[in-house]
Design a protein around this motif. Structure first.
Motif, PDB file in Angstrom:
ATOM      1  N   GLN A 159       0.829  -1.208   0.000  1.00  0.00           N
ATOM      2  CA  GLN A 159       0.000   0.000   0.000  1.00  0.00           C
ATOM      3  C   GLN A 159       0.860   1.254   0.000  1.00  0.00           C
ATOM      4  N   ARG A 160       1.982   1.218   0.712  1.00  0.00           N
ATOM      5  CA  ARG A 160       2.896   2.361   0.690  1.00  0.00           C
ATOM      6  C   ARG A 160       3.510   2.535  -0.707  1.00  0.00           C
ATOM      7  N   LEU A 161       3.795   1.429  -1.375  1.00  0.00           N
ATOM      8  CA  LEU A 161       4.322   1.495  -2.738  1.00  0.00           C
ATOM      9  C   LEU A 161       3.298   2.135  -3.673  1.00  0.00           C
ATOM     10  N   MET A 162       2.008   1.803  -3.466  1.00  0.00           N
ATOM     11  CA  MET A 162       0.951   2.394  -4.287  1.00  0.00           C
ATOM     12  C   MET A 162       0.807   3.903  -4.003  1.00  0.00           C
ATOM     13  N   LEU A 163       1.043   4.301  -2.754  1.00  0.00           N
ATOM     14  CA  LEU A 163       1.057   5.724  -2.423  1.00  0.00           C
ATOM     15  C   LEU A 163       2.188   6.430  -3.176  1.00  0.00           C
ATOM     16  N   ALA A 164       3.366   5.794  -3.190  1.00  0.00           N
ATOM     17  CA  ALA A 164       4.503   6.361  -3.918  1.00  0.00           C
ATOM     18  C   ALA A 164       4.180   6.489  -5.405  1.00  0.00           C
ATOM     19  N   ARG A 165       3.486   5.487  -5.947  1.00  0.00           N
ATOM     20  CA  ARG A 165       3.081   5.523  -7.365  1.00  0.00           C
ATOM     21  C   ARG A 165       2.162   6.715  -7.631  1.00  0.00           C
ATOM     22  N   ALA A 166       1.210   6.922  -6.728  1.00  0.00           N
ATOM     23  CA  ALA A 166       0.275   8.044  -6.894  1.00  0.00           C
ATOM     24  C   ALA A 166       0.995   9.383  -6.799  1.00  0.00           C
ATOM     25  N   LEU A 167       1.994   9.468  -5.922  1.00  0.00           N
ATOM     26  CA  LEU A 167       2.748  10.703  -5.758  1.00  0.00           C
ATOM     27  C   LEU A 167       3.628  10.999  -6.965  1.00  0.00           C
ATOM     28  N   TYR A 168       4.116   9.951  -7.618  1.00  0.00           N
ATOM     29  CA  TYR A 168       5.018  10.117  -8.770  1.00  0.00           C
ATOM     30  C   TYR A 168       4.298  10.772  -9.953  1.00  0.00           C
ATOM     31  N   LYS A 169       3.042  10.429 -10.125  1.00  0.00           N
ATOM     32  CA  LYS A 169       2.290  10.929 -11.282  1.00  0.00           C
ATOM     33  C   LYS A 169       1.938  12.403 -11.103  1.00  0.00           C
ATOM     34  N   PRO A 170       2.269  13.253 -12.061  1.00  0.00           N
ATOM     35  CA  PRO A 170       1.878  14.671 -11.965  1.00  0.00           C
ATOM     36  C   PRO A 170       0.371  14.804 -12.168  1.00  0.00           C
ATOM     37  N   SER A 171      -0.315  15.369 -11.201  1.00  0.00           N
ATOM     38  CA  SER A 171      -1.773  15.458 -11.294  1.00  0.00           C
ATOM     39  C   SER A 171      -2.264  16.616 -10.430  1.00  0.00           C
ATOM     40  N   VAL A 172      -3.495  17.011 -10.656  1.00  0.00           N
ATOM     41  CA  VAL A 172      -4.086  18.078  -9.833  1.00  0.00           C
ATOM     42  C   VAL A 172      -5.066  17.516  -8.805  1.00  0.00           C
ATOM     43  N   PHE A 173      -5.520  16.263  -9.016  1.00  0.00           N
ATOM     44  CA  PHE A 173      -6.419  15.609  -8.071  1.00  0.00           C
ATOM     45  C   PHE A 173      -5.755  14.340  -7.537  1.00  0.00           C
ATOM     46  N   MET A 174      -5.860  14.121  -6.230  1.00  0.00           N
ATOM     47  CA  MET A 174      -5.398  12.861  -5.659  1.00  0.00           C
ATOM     48  C   MET A 174      -6.573  12.173  -4.987  1.00  0.00           C
ATOM     49  N   ILE A 175      -6.769  10.898  -5.312  1.00  0.00           N
ATOM     50  CA  ILE A 175      -7.851  10.102  -4.753  1.00  0.00           C
ATOM     51  C   ILE A 175      -7.247   8.975  -3.919  1.00  0.00           C
ATOM     52  N   LEU A 176      -7.639   8.875  -2.662  1.00  0.00           N
ATOM     53  CA  LEU A 176      -7.138   7.828  -1.781  1.00  0.00           C
ATOM     54  C   LEU A 176      -8.323   7.042  -1.224  1.00  0.00           C
ATOM     55  N   ASP A 177      -8.484   5.823  -1.703  1.00  0.00           N
ATOM     56  CA  ASP A 177      -9.596   4.968  -1.285  1.00  0.00           C
ATOM     57  C   ASP A 177      -9.084   3.952  -0.269  1.00  0.00           C
ATOM     58  N   GLU A 178      -9.291   4.222   1.014  1.00  0.00           N
ATOM     59  CA  GLU A 178      -8.809   3.359   2.099  1.00  0.00           C
ATOM     60  C   GLU A 178      -7.315   3.036   1.944  1.00  0.00           C
ATOM     61  N   PRO A 179      -6.455   4.065   1.820  1.00  0.00           N
ATOM     62  CA  PRO A 179      -5.041   3.803   1.537  1.00  0.00           C
ATOM     63  C   PRO A 179      -4.274   3.193   2.703  1.00  0.00           C
ATOM     64  N   THR A 180      -4.850   3.214   3.903  1.00  0.00           N
ATOM     65  CA  THR A 180      -4.133   2.687   5.071  1.00  0.00           C
ATOM     66  C   THR A 180      -4.800   1.435   5.637  1.00  0.00           C
ATOM     67  N   ALA A 181      -5.667   0.801   4.868  1.00  0.00           N
ATOM     68  CA  ALA A 181      -6.443  -0.342   5.370  1.00  0.00           C
ATOM     69  C   ALA A 181      -5.567  -1.493   5.857  1.00  0.00           C
TER      70      ALA A 181
END
Length: 247
Positions: free
Chosen positions: A144-166
């Motif tokens: 899940q932390r790796l997926m957070l890093a993936r989301a952070l790497y992508k340049p974007s204006v919106f970030m969506i986190l669906d239960e990222p710490t489950a």
């Protein structure tokens, strides 16, 4: 006025939703299972089109836009995800031409540096044992932390986190929350969670119940209403207190 009904279903999952996500705002969406949280996110991201009403970007119906271009505005961590058959760096960047400095920065923000730096091949470590015999297996929380890093790497204006710490324990979860402001700086973000204590850092909280927004406000404001949010928060708080007392 967005409503949505899945094909073949006899009941709408969401009913007459009105919501504005402001630039740079941190929005939390909470509610029990089946309240419509993930469906709402899928509509915002453009994965689904509403059966009634419309989703707009800057007052324009998103159905006007090229959907691929619209997707590029978002980086997201969903409960369902896939690991690429490649290195850790490839998985973060989702390409074989990763910017390693940027990968390291995102890994650090996601709290995974110690794990990766401790591996013999570090960022060139392979994942997916079905393809690579020497691939490693990450734990659920590490993935899940790796997926957070993936989301952070992508340049974007919106970030969506669906239960990222489950899949994280309470201590690791608290660490992610502390980094949340840094991770979403300059972005509009939507955060879905079942754990209401995790929403207090958000600018606004929506409580969904049976497909409708039943309460809206900050953590303190919703506790002050003494409604569904306060009731659910008290139940969860009591559960965690009892677990601590048993230790």
């Amino acid at each position: 006025h967005v409503s949505f009904c899945y094909p073949g279903a006899d009941k709408e999952v969401l009913q007459d939703i009105n919501l504005i996500l402001r630039p740079g705002e941190k929005l939390a969406v909470v509610g029990l299972n089946g309240a419509g949280k993930t469906t709402l996110i899928k509509l915002i991201c453009g994965f689904l089109d509403p059966t009634k009403g419309m989703v707009k970007l800057n007052e324009t119906d998103i159905r006007i836009y090229n959907r691929k271009d619209y997707y590029a505005l978002f980086s997201a961590v969903f409960q369902d995800f896939s690991l690429l058959a490649g290195t850790i760096a490839d998985n973060v960047a989702q390409t074989d031409s990763a910017d390693l400095d940027k990968v390291k920065e995102c890994i650090k923000k996601a709290g995974l540096t110690a794990k990766i730096e401790g591996l013999p091949d570090k960022y060139q470590t392979c994942l997916n044992r079905e393809v690579y015999e020497n691939a490693i297996m990450l734990s659920g929380g590490e993935t899940q932390r790796l997926m957070l890093a993936r989301a952070l790497y992508k340049p974007s204006v919106f970030m969506i986190l669906d239960e990222p710490t489950a899949a994280l324990d309470p201590v690791a979860e608290a660490d992610i929350y502390q980094k949340y402001n840094e991770m979403t700086r300059g972005k509009s973000s939507v955060y879905i969670s079942h754990r209401l204590a995790s929403t207090r850092f958000c600018d606004r909280i929506l409580m969904l119940d049976h497909g409708k927004i039943c309460e809206e406000g900050t953590h303190e404001e919703l506790l002050g209403l003494n409604g569904k949010y306060a009731e659910l928060y008290e139940i969860q708080s009591k559960y965690y207190r009892e677990k601590e007392e048993k230790r």
